[in-house]
Design a protein around this motif. Sequence first.
Motif, PDB file in Angstrom:
ATOM      1  N   ARG A   1      14.213  16.271  27.428  1.00  0.00           N
ATOM      2  CA  ARG A   1      15.569  16.423  26.900  1.00  0.00           C
ATOM      3  C   ARG A   1      15.545  16.216  25.391  1.00  0.00           C
ATOM      4  N   TRP A   2      16.664  16.600  24.767  1.00  0.00           N
ATOM      5  CA  TRP A   2      16.745  16.486  23.317  1.00  0.00           C
ATOM      6  C   TRP A   2      18.186  16.255  22.895  1.00  0.00           C
ATOM      7  N   SER A   3      18.347  15.790  21.652  1.00  0.00           N
ATOM      8  CA  SER A   3      19.675  15.610  21.065  1.00  0.00           C
ATOM      9  C   SER A   3      19.539  15.697  19.550  1.00  0.00           C
ATOM     10  N   LEU A   4      20.674  15.786  18.862  1.00  0.00           N
ATOM     11  CA  LEU A   4      20.710  15.739  17.406  1.00  0.00           C
ATOM     12  C   LEU A   4      21.377  14.427  17.014  1.00  0.00           C
ATOM     13  N   GLU A   5      20.652  13.593  16.267  1.00  0.00           N
ATOM     14  CA  GLU A   5      21.148  12.290  15.841  1.00  0.00           C
ATOM     15  C   GLU A   5      20.523  11.961  14.485  1.00  0.00           C
ATOM     16  N   ASP A   6      21.213  11.177  13.700  1.00  0.00           N
ATOM     17  CA  ASP A   6      20.663  10.688  12.439  1.00  0.00           C
ATOM     18  C   ASP A   6      19.974   9.352  12.726  1.00  0.00           C
ATOM     19  N   VAL A   7      18.652   9.399  12.910  1.00  0.00           N
ATOM     20  CA  VAL A   7      17.937   8.193  13.332  1.00  0.00           C
ATOM     21  C   VAL A   7      16.921   7.663  12.325  1.00  0.00           C
ATOM     22  N   ALA A   8      16.420   8.514  11.434  1.00  0.00           N
ATOM     23  CA  ALA A   8      15.325   8.041  10.586  1.00  0.00           C
ATOM     24  C   ALA A   8      15.202   8.830   9.296  1.00  0.00           C
ATOM     25  N   THR A   9      14.538   8.203   8.352  1.00  0.00           N
ATOM     26  CA  THR A   9      14.155   8.847   7.099  1.00  0.00           C
ATOM     27  C   THR A   9      12.715   9.318   7.240  1.00  0.00           C
ATOM     28  N   PRO A  10      12.401  10.561   6.866  1.00  0.00           N
ATOM     29  CA  PRO A  10      11.025  11.051   7.008  1.00  0.00           C
ATOM     30  C   PRO A  10      10.032  10.224   6.188  1.00  0.00           C
ATOM     31  N   PHE A  11       8.825  10.114   6.719  1.00  0.00           N
ATOM     32  CA  PHE A  11       7.730   9.470   5.999  1.00  0.00           C
ATOM     33  C   PHE A  11       6.859  10.565   5.418  1.00  0.00           C
ATOM     34  N   GLU A  12       6.550  10.450   4.142  1.00  0.00           N
ATOM     35  CA  GLU A  12       5.676  11.436   3.501  1.00  0.00           C
ATOM     36  C   GLU A  12       4.334  10.809   3.206  1.00  0.00           C
ATOM     37  N   PRO A  13       3.237  11.520   3.414  1.00  0.00           N
ATOM     38  CA  PRO A  13       3.189  12.936   3.782  1.00  0.00           C
ATOM     39  C   PRO A  13       3.561  13.139   5.241  1.00  0.00           C
ATOM     40  N   PHE A  14       4.055  14.340   5.541  1.00  0.00           N
ATOM     41  CA  PHE A  14       4.507  14.651   6.887  1.00  0.00           C
ATOM     42  C   PHE A  14       3.344  14.764   7.871  1.00  0.00           C
ATOM     43  N   ILE A  15       2.172  15.175   7.377  1.00  0.00           N
ATOM     44  CA  ILE A  15       0.969  15.237   8.208  1.00  0.00           C
ATOM     45  C   ILE A  15      -0.173  14.569   7.468  1.00  0.00           C
ATOM     46  N   GLY A  16      -1.204  14.198   8.201  1.00  0.00           N
ATOM     47  CA  GLY A  16      -2.353  13.533   7.601  1.00  0.00           C
ATOM     48  C   GLY A  16      -2.331  12.021   7.790  1.00  0.00           C
ATOM     49  N   LYS A  17      -1.528  11.560   8.725  1.00  0.00           N
ATOM     50  CA  LYS A  17      -1.439  10.123   8.985  1.00  0.00           C
ATOM     51  C   LYS A  17      -2.737   9.629   9.626  1.00  0.00           C
ATOM     52  N   GLU A  18      -3.079   8.373   9.344  1.00  0.00           N
ATOM     53  CA  GLU A  18      -4.313   7.811   9.882  1.00  0.00           C
ATOM     54  C   GLU A  18      -4.163   6.389  10.386  1.00  0.00           C
ATOM     55  N   SER A  19      -3.220   5.622   9.828  1.00  0.00           N
ATOM     56  CA  SER A  19      -3.141   4.211  10.191  1.00  0.00           C
ATOM     57  C   SER A  19      -1.759   3.835  10.705  1.00  0.00           C
ATOM     58  N   ALA A  20      -1.683   2.634  11.264  1.00  0.00           N
ATOM     59  CA  ALA A  20      -0.406   2.126  11.780  1.00  0.00           C
ATOM     60  C   ALA A  20       0.596   1.917  10.658  1.00  0.00           C
ATOM     61  N   LEU A  21       0.132   1.879   9.420  1.00  0.00           N
ATOM     62  CA  LEU A  21       1.017   1.685   8.273  1.00  0.00           C
ATOM     63  C   LEU A  21       1.590   3.006   7.753  1.00  0.00           C
ATOM     64  N   ASP A  22       1.152   4.121   8.333  1.00  0.00           N
ATOM     65  CA  ASP A  22       1.640   5.436   7.919  1.00  0.00           C
ATOM     66  C   ASP A  22       2.953   5.767   8.623  1.00  0.00           C
ATOM     67  N   CYS A  23       3.946   4.936   8.354  1.00  0.00           N
ATOM     68  CA  CYS A  23       5.273   5.127   8.941  1.00  0.00           C
ATOM     69  C   CYS A  23       6.284   4.400   8.057  1.00  0.00           C
ATOM     70  N   THR A  24       7.531   4.522   8.397  1.00  0.00           N
ATOM     71  CA  THR A  24       8.572   3.873   7.624  1.00  0.00           C
ATOM     72  C   THR A  24       9.511   3.121   8.554  1.00  0.00           C
TER      73      THR A  24
END
Length: 96
Positions: free
Chosen positions: A13-36
Amino acid sequence: VSTIRLEGVEPIRWSLEDVATPFEPFIGKESALDCTEDGPDGYNDLVLRFQTKKIINALGDVADGDVRVLKLSGNLLEEFGGNPIKGEDVVVILKN
């Protein structure tokens, strides 16, 4: 939404909600700290729900403390060019 897959798993299922601010870079994550921890940014997000067991199966063998980058793929609607999209997020396995 019908083309979106997370580690090959379709959303249930899916919905549209304002839940988060994007973390940049959008791809290329490697660690648990690569989030916001930043919350809503004033823009609606596509929020997807997946069947937990299917995601667990897609991850394969994991151990407590493992950091995994989950890959998301799909396509835009034809009216927006139908181009492929990709994204990712980071999860930490807390309890195997």
